[in-house]
Design a protein around this motif. Structure first.
Motif, PDB file in Angstrom:
ATOM      1  N   CYS A  41       0.817  -1.225   0.000  1.00 56.36           N
ATOM      2  CA  CYS A  41       0.000   0.000   0.000  1.00 56.36           C
ATOM      3  C   CYS A  41       0.845   1.267   0.000  1.00 56.36           C
ATOM      4  CB  CYS A  41      -0.991  -0.004   1.154  1.00 56.36           C
ATOM      5  SG  CYS A  41      -2.123  -1.397   1.119  1.00 56.36           S
ATOM      6  N   LYS A  46       2.922  -0.710  -8.074  1.00 56.25           N
ATOM      7  CA  LYS A  46       2.583   0.178  -9.187  1.00 56.25           C
ATOM      8  C   LYS A  46       3.844   0.726  -9.850  1.00 56.25           C
ATOM      9  CE  LYS A  46      -0.408   4.124 -10.146  1.00 56.25           C
ATOM     10  NZ  LYS A  46      -1.358   5.069  -9.548  1.00 56.25           N
ATOM     11  N   ILE A  77      -5.595  -6.376  -7.270  1.00 59.95           N
ATOM     12  CA  ILE A  77      -4.370  -5.591  -7.441  1.00 59.95           C
ATOM     13  C   ILE A  77      -4.075  -5.405  -8.926  1.00 59.95           C
ATOM     14  CG2 ILE A  77      -1.864  -5.595  -7.028  1.00 59.95           C
ATOM     15  CD1 ILE A  77      -2.718  -7.346  -4.446  1.00 59.95           C
ATOM     16  N   LYS A  79      -6.230  -5.575 -11.335  1.00 58.50           N
ATOM     17  CA  LYS A  79      -7.264  -4.698 -11.890  1.00 58.50           C
ATOM     18  C   LYS A  79      -6.901  -3.236 -11.675  1.00 58.50           C
ATOM     19  CE  LYS A  79     -11.350  -7.638 -11.895  1.00 58.50           C
ATOM     20  NZ  LYS A  79     -12.722  -7.837 -11.354  1.00 58.50           N
ATOM     21  N   LYS A  80      -6.353  -2.898 -10.507  1.00 59.77           N
ATOM     22  CA  LYS A  80      -5.926  -1.526 -10.233  1.00 59.77           C
ATOM     23  C   LYS A  80      -4.803  -1.098 -11.174  1.00 59.77           C
ATOM     24  CE  LYS A  80      -7.137  -1.056  -5.373  1.00 59.77           C
ATOM     25  NZ  LYS A  80      -6.613  -0.823  -4.014  1.00 59.77           N
TER      26      LYS A  80
END
Length: 114
Positions: A41, A46, A77, A79-80
């Motif tokens: 998080c 990313k 995750i 999908k994000k």
């Protein structure tokens, strides 16, 4: 496999501790995306994926999609990150995964880098 460019890996470190990693096969298939529980998080996955995607596009500017066989846990995750489910959950050698893919053309790469 690394020497033959069949797979490449990137890591994220906190000092000397590896806290995240991504690996892609053939510059088009995510075979590993991991972030240590203590570091989740914080945008590490990313950032790792964005850099990996950048390298894939540099290697193959005509790249149309990136695929992954996601664990059921990691589907949200991915999908994000811009992936969508591309098939039914499958079990192979006792491991269940969900095939997913990301269409490169339909995604705004700049957004992934933020």
């Amino acid at each position: 496999m690394i020497e033959n460019e069949k797979i490449f890996m990137l890591g994220c470190f906190d000092m000397e501790k590896l806290v995240g990693a991504v690996a892609l096969m053939d510059f088009c298939h995510v075979s590993l995306l991991f972030v240590d529980t203590e570091y989740q998080c914080n945008g590490i996955a990313k950032s790792l994926f964005a850099k990996a995607l950048e390298l894939c596009i540099q290697k193959n500017p005509e790249l149309g999609e990136i695929t992954v066989n996601s664990s059921t846990y990691a589907v949200p995750i991915y999908k994000k990150l811009g992936f969508h489910i591309a098939g039914e959950p499958t079990t192979n050698n006792g491991i269940t995964f969900v095939p997913m893919k990301m269409n490169i053309i339909k995604n705004n790469f700049v957004t992934l880098k933020k």
